[in-house]
Design a protein around this motif. Structure first.
Motif, PDB file in Angstrom:
ATOM      1  N   ARG A  13       0.838  -1.206   0.000  1.00 29.86           N
ATOM      2  CA  ARG A  13       0.000   0.000   0.000  1.00 29.86           C
ATOM      3  C   ARG A  13       0.868   1.250   0.000  1.00 29.86           C
ATOM      4  O   ARG A  13       1.979   1.267   0.524  1.00 29.86           O
ATOM      5  CB  ARG A  13      -0.923   0.001   1.228  1.00 29.86           C
ATOM      6  CG  ARG A  13      -1.804  -1.215   1.336  1.00 29.86           C
ATOM      7  CD  ARG A  13      -2.803  -1.257   0.222  1.00 29.86           C
ATOM      8  NE  ARG A  13      -3.562  -2.516   0.247  1.00 29.86           N
ATOM      9  CZ  ARG A  13      -4.527  -2.790  -0.579  1.00 29.86           C
ATOM     10  NH1 ARG A  13      -4.876  -1.926  -1.513  1.00 29.86           N
ATOM     11  NH2 ARG A  13      -5.154  -3.942  -0.523  1.00 29.86           N
ATOM     12  N   THR A  14       0.315   2.311  -0.562  1.00 35.36           N
ATOM     13  CA  THR A  14       1.084   3.553  -0.671  1.00 35.36           C
ATOM     14  C   THR A  14       1.541   4.072   0.688  1.00 35.36           C
ATOM     15  O   THR A  14       2.638   4.609   0.801  1.00 35.36           O
ATOM     16  CB  THR A  14       0.281   4.649  -1.397  1.00 35.36           C
ATOM     17  OG1 THR A  14      -0.926   4.896  -0.698  1.00 35.36           O
ATOM     18  CG2 THR A  14       0.006   4.266  -2.830  1.00 35.36           C
ATOM     19  N   HIS A  15       0.715   3.895   1.726  1.00 29.86           N
ATOM     20  CA  HIS A  15       1.076   4.453   3.042  1.00 29.86           C
ATOM     21  C   HIS A  15       2.415   3.926   3.544  1.00 29.86           C
ATOM     22  O   HIS A  15       3.125   4.620   4.262  1.00 29.86           O
ATOM     23  CB  HIS A  15      -0.034   4.220   4.073  1.00 29.86           C
ATOM     24  CG  HIS A  15      -0.170   2.795   4.501  1.00 29.86           C
ATOM     25  ND1 HIS A  15       0.604   2.244   5.481  1.00 29.86           N
ATOM     26  CD2 HIS A  15      -0.998   1.816   4.065  1.00 29.86           C
ATOM     27  CE1 HIS A  15       0.271   0.972   5.637  1.00 29.86           C
ATOM     28  NE2 HIS A  15      -0.708   0.692   4.778  1.00 29.86           N
ATOM     29  N   ALA A  16       2.780   2.707   3.149  1.00 30.77           N
ATOM     30  CA  ALA A  16       4.036   2.114   3.621  1.00 30.77           C
ATOM     31  C   ALA A  16       5.248   2.665   2.873  1.00 30.77           C
ATOM     32  O   ALA A  16       6.384   2.428   3.286  1.00 30.77           O
ATOM     33  CB  ALA A  16       3.976   0.597   3.480  1.00 30.77           C
ATOM     34  N   HIS A  17       5.026   3.399   1.800  1.00 32.70           N
ATOM     35  CA  HIS A  17       6.126   3.862   0.957  1.00 32.70           C
ATOM     36  C   HIS A  17       6.115   5.377   0.743  1.00 32.70           C
ATOM     37  O   HIS A  17       6.948   5.899   0.001  1.00 32.70           O
ATOM     38  CB  HIS A  17       6.075   3.133  -0.387  1.00 32.70           C
ATOM     39  CG  HIS A  17       6.160   1.657  -0.216  1.00 32.70           C
ATOM     40  ND1 HIS A  17       7.355   0.992  -0.055  1.00 32.70           N
ATOM     41  CD2 HIS A  17       5.185   0.715  -0.109  1.00 32.70           C
ATOM     42  CE1 HIS A  17       7.113  -0.295   0.116  1.00 32.70           C
ATOM     43  NE2 HIS A  17       5.812  -0.490   0.094  1.00 32.70           N
ATOM     44  N   THR A  18       5.192   6.048   1.387  1.00 32.81           N
ATOM     45  CA  THR A  18       5.041   7.488   1.236  1.00 32.81           C
ATOM     46  C   THR A  18       6.020   8.232   2.138  1.00 32.81           C
ATOM     47  O   THR A  18       6.191   7.876   3.299  1.00 32.81           O
ATOM     48  CB  THR A  18       3.594   7.905   1.596  1.00 32.81           C
ATOM     49  OG1 THR A  18       2.704   7.273   0.683  1.00 32.81           O
ATOM     50  CG2 THR A  18       3.408   9.406   1.526  1.00 32.81           C
ATOM     51  N   THR A  19       6.627   9.258   1.595  1.00 33.51           N
ATOM     52  CA  THR A  19       7.460  10.157   2.396  1.00 33.51           C
ATOM     53  C   THR A  19       6.534  11.180   3.038  1.00 33.51           C
ATOM     54  O   THR A  19       5.807  11.895   2.340  1.00 33.51           O
ATOM     55  CB  THR A  19       8.501  10.868   1.517  1.00 33.51           C
ATOM     56  OG1 THR A  19       9.331   9.890   0.903  1.00 33.51           O
ATOM     57  CG2 THR A  19       9.337  11.842   2.336  1.00 33.51           C
ATOM     58  N   THR A  20       6.544  11.210   4.368  1.00 31.11           N
ATOM     59  CA  THR A  20       5.678  12.149   5.077  1.00 31.11           C
ATOM     60  C   THR A  20       6.466  13.320   5.659  1.00 31.11           C
ATOM     61  O   THR A  20       5.886  14.326   6.040  1.00 31.11           O
ATOM     62  CB  THR A  20       4.899  11.444   6.207  1.00 31.11           C
ATOM     63  OG1 THR A  20       5.824  10.776   7.072  1.00 31.11           O
ATOM     64  CG2 THR A  20       3.915  10.432   5.635  1.00 31.11           C
ATOM     65  N   ASP A  21       7.776  13.180   5.715  1.00 33.14           N
ATOM     66  CA  ASP A  21       8.649  14.271   6.173  1.00 33.14           C
ATOM     67  C   ASP A  21       9.012  15.096   4.940  1.00 33.14           C
ATOM     68  O   ASP A  21      10.123  15.034   4.436  1.00 33.14           O
ATOM     69  CB  ASP A  21       9.885  13.695   6.850  1.00 33.14           C
ATOM     70  CG  ASP A  21      10.764  14.763   7.454  1.00 33.14           C
ATOM     71  OD1 ASP A  21      10.272  15.881   7.702  1.00 33.14           O
ATOM     72  OD2 ASP A  21      11.958  14.485   7.660  1.00 33.14           O
ATOM     73  N   VAL A  22       8.029  15.843   4.452  1.00 34.45           N
ATOM     74  CA  VAL A  22       8.128  16.505   3.156  1.00 34.45           C
ATOM     75  C   VAL A  22       8.650  17.936   3.305  1.00 34.45           C
ATOM     76  O   VAL A  22       8.285  18.649   4.233  1.00 34.45           O
ATOM     77  CB  VAL A  22       6.731  16.533   2.474  1.00 34.45           C
ATOM     78  CG1 VAL A  22       6.773  17.249   1.148  1.00 34.45           C
ATOM     79  CG2 VAL A  22       6.201  15.119   2.306  1.00 34.45           C
ATOM     80  N   VAL A  23       9.495  18.329   2.361  1.00 29.87           N
ATOM     81  CA  VAL A  23       9.904  19.724   2.231  1.00 29.87           C
ATOM     82  C   VAL A  23       8.951  20.344   1.215  1.00 29.87           C
ATOM     83  O   VAL A  23       8.839  19.857   0.092  1.00 29.87           O
ATOM     84  CB  VAL A  23      11.362  19.847   1.744  1.00 29.87           C
ATOM     85  CG1 VAL A  23      11.719  21.296   1.474  1.00 29.87           C
ATOM     86  CG2 VAL A  23      12.310  19.223   2.761  1.00 29.87           C
ATOM     87  N   PHE A  24       8.243  21.356   1.632  1.00 32.06           N
ATOM     88  CA  PHE A  24       7.280  22.019   0.757  1.00 32.06           C
ATOM     89  C   PHE A  24       7.882  23.294   0.195  1.00 32.06           C
ATOM     90  O   PHE A  24       8.652  23.978   0.863  1.00 32.06           O
ATOM     91  CB  PHE A  24       6.003  22.380   1.529  1.00 32.06           C
ATOM     92  CG  PHE A  24       5.269  21.189   2.057  1.00 32.06           C
ATOM     93  CD1 PHE A  24       4.481  20.414   1.222  1.00 32.06           C
ATOM     94  CD2 PHE A  24       5.354  20.837   3.395  1.00 32.06           C
ATOM     95  CE1 PHE A  24       3.797  19.315   1.696  1.00 32.06           C
ATOM     96  CE2 PHE A  24       4.671  19.732   3.893  1.00 32.06           C
ATOM     97  CZ  PHE A  24       3.891  18.972   3.038  1.00 32.06           C
ATOM     98  N   ALA A  25       7.501  23.614  -1.035  1.00 27.04           N
ATOM     99  CA  ALA A  25       7.908  24.868  -1.667  1.00 27.04           C
ATOM    100  C   ALA A  25       6.723  25.822  -1.643  1.00 27.04           C
ATOM    101  O   ALA A  25       5.571  25.395  -1.566  1.00 27.04           O
ATOM    102  CB  ALA A  25       8.336  24.624  -3.108  1.00 27.04           C
ATOM    103  N   ALA A  26       7.016  27.091  -1.737  1.00 24.94           N
ATOM    104  CA  ALA A  26       5.978  28.112  -1.891  1.00 24.94           C
ATOM    105  C   ALA A  26       5.974  28.551  -3.349  1.00 24.94           C
ATOM    106  O   ALA A  26       7.016  28.540  -4.008  1.00 24.94           O
ATOM    107  CB  ALA A  26       6.268  29.307  -0.988  1.00 24.94           C
ATOM    108  N   PRO A  27       4.823  28.938  -3.869  1.00 25.61           N
ATOM    109  CA  PRO A  27       4.774  29.375  -5.257  1.00 25.61           C
ATOM    110  C   PRO A  27       5.646  30.599  -5.530  1.00 25.61           C
ATOM    111  O   PRO A  27       6.044  30.842  -6.669  1.00 25.61           O
ATOM    112  CB  PRO A  27       3.300  29.688  -5.506  1.00 25.61           C
ATOM    113  CG  PRO A  27       2.588  29.542  -4.228  1.00 25.61           C
ATOM    114  CD  PRO A  27       3.524  28.979  -3.216  1.00 25.61           C
TER     115      PRO A  27
END
Length: 131
Positions: free
Chosen positions: A67-81
């Motif tokens: 399942r995707t939940h087991a492979h998803t990166t949740t410690d994400v670096v977000f960009a601003a527009p």
């Protein structure tokens, strides 16, 4: 040039229960290398990339049951527009990743990839220089 000028606003969104095969099928059909995974139980917004799927398959895991939940990166670096493309490229280089989720006022506004940045910096019509 700013992130909002290069980002893709057509976003593939998945849930945590999608299988990796479903994710790969959708990503392939939409010709994207990353998908946003919305999982309120795991912190909200994450990202699943083609490399995450490749790593799972390379380990011998079954894409029909993983399942995707087991492979998803949740410690994400977000960009601003409003980031410059240089700021986005620097964040990618520093973090070792090729995609950034773009947030605008706390909402997903798009995804910017290394390819998006390169396309803005070097237009396709410009001939390649051979040395």
């Amino acid at each position: 040039m700013l992130v909002r000028d290069a980002m893709s606003t057509v976003i593939l969104t998945l849930g945590p229960a999608h299988t990796l095969r479903q994710a790969a099928t959708l990503m392939s059909a939409r010709r994207v290398g990353a998908a946003v995974v919305l999982d309120p139980d795991a912190g909200g917004i994450g990202i699943l990339t083609e490399r995450d799927i490749l790593n799972s398959v390379g380990l011998g895991q079954d894409p029909d049951t993983e399942r995707t939940h087991a492979h998803t990166t949740t410690d994400v670096v977000f960009a601003a527009p409003t980031w410059t493309l240089e700021e986005a490229a620097r964040a990618m280089a520093h973090g070792g990743f090729r995609h950034l989720i773009v947030l605008d006022r706390g909402e997903v506004a798009g995804i910017v990839s290394v390819r998006d940045i390169i396309r803005r910096w070097v237009p396709a019509r410009e001939p390649a220089r051979v040395s």
